[in-house]
Scaffold this motif. Structure first.
Motif, short mmCIF file in Angstrom:
data_model
loop_
_atom_site.label_atom_id
_atom_site.label_comp_id
_atom_site.label_asym_id
_atom_site.label_seq_id
_atom_site.Cartn_x
_atom_site.Cartn_y
_atom_site.Cartn_z
N ASN A 197 11.76 5.69 1.22
CA ASN A 197 11.08 6.62 1.95
C ASN A 197 10.12 6.06 2.88
O ASN A 197 10.07 6.35 4.14
CB ASN A 197 10.97 7.81 1.33
N THR A 198 9.00 5.64 2.32
CA THR A 198 8.01 4.81 2.94
C THR A 198 8.36 4.05 4.14
O THR A 198 8.21 4.23 5.39
CB THR A 198 6.89 4.43 2.19
N LEU A 237 3.60 -2.54 -0.19
CA LEU A 237 3.93 -2.53 1.09
C LEU A 237 3.83 -3.75 1.97
O LEU A 237 4.62 -3.84 2.98
CB LEU A 237 3.06 -1.36 1.79
N LEU A 279 -2.95 3.68 3.56
CA LEU A 279 -2.78 4.10 2.43
C LEU A 279 -3.83 4.84 1.83
O LEU A 279 -4.98 4.21 1.81
CB LEU A 279 -2.40 2.91 1.66
N GLU A 302 2.97 7.63 -3.21
CA GLU A 302 4.30 7.71 -2.36
C GLU A 302 4.85 6.31 -2.20
O GLU A 302 6.03 6.24 -2.16
CB GLU A 302 3.76 8.30 -0.95
N VAL A 303 4.09 5.22 -1.82
CA VAL A 303 4.59 4.11 -1.57
C VAL A 303 5.29 3.44 -2.95
O VAL A 303 6.19 2.98 -2.93
CB VAL A 303 3.26 3.07 -1.42
N PHE A 310 0.14 7.61 3.86
CA PHE A 310 0.75 7.59 2.68
C PHE A 310 -0.38 7.51 1.70
O PHE A 310 -1.18 6.79 1.67
CB PHE A 310 1.92 6.48 2.62
N LEU A 353 9.12 3.87 -2.49
CA LEU A 353 9.22 2.83 -1.19
C LEU A 353 10.14 2.77 -0.27
O LEU A 353 9.76 2.76 1.13
CB LEU A 353 8.82 1.45 -1.82
N VAL A 360 -0.99 2.05 9.79
CA VAL A 360 -0.37 2.53 8.56
C VAL A 360 -1.40 2.65 7.58
O VAL A 360 -1.97 1.49 7.35
CB VAL A 360 0.90 1.83 7.86
#
Length: 138
Positions: free
Chosen positions: A124-125, A45, A82, A117-118, A113, A122, A80
């Motif tokens: 969509n993130t 990310l 994680l 998910e990441v 997230f 990625l 954000v």
């Protein structure tokens, strides 16, 4: 914010870097360790968030009050986070909720997230982060 003290550099004149002066030294050490031992999801990310690639400046492992935000865009007041596997534990979920409530009380929006998910989606993130950046712009 009456019990908070501003510590460190100010961000382009924004008076929003909050750090508890009693915890700052300890948190700064955690920041250093976290940057040297980042997860795969954080590495992936950060490649997209750094160097203003999304049109805004993000910082990683940034101290805000008694917490360390994984990634923060100070001007947009967007955090954000994680979450690894331990965030699924009941006690950690309560801690995460309390942390989010406190950060939001300071005017930040927090989006979360999972690491999966990441790494697994990625695109969509990044889309969700962009939507939140655009939604926070004045």
């Amino acid at each position: 914010m009456k019990n908070e003290t501003i510590v460190g550099k100010k961000s382009k004149g924004l008076n929003i870097q909050l750090a508890d002066p009693f915890l700052y030294g300890l948190l700064k050490q955690f920041v250093k360790e976290n940057r040297h031992h980042e997860t795969q999801a954080e590495t992936v990310l950060w490649r997209f968030l750094r160097e203003d690639r999304l049109g805004v400046h993000f910082r990683r492992q940034h101290i805000i009050g008694p917490f360390i935000a994984d990634f923060v865009c100070l001007p947009q007041r967007l955090i954000v986070e994680l979450d690894g596997g331990y965030h699924q534990l009941p006690d950690q979920q309560i801690n995460d909720e309390d942390r989010t409530i406190w950060l939001e009380s300071q005017g930040f929006k927090v989006i979360r997230f999972t690491n999966e998910e990441v790494i697994g989606d990625l695109e969509n993130t990044i889309r969700i982060i962009k939507e939140n950046i655009n939604g926070n712009r004045q």
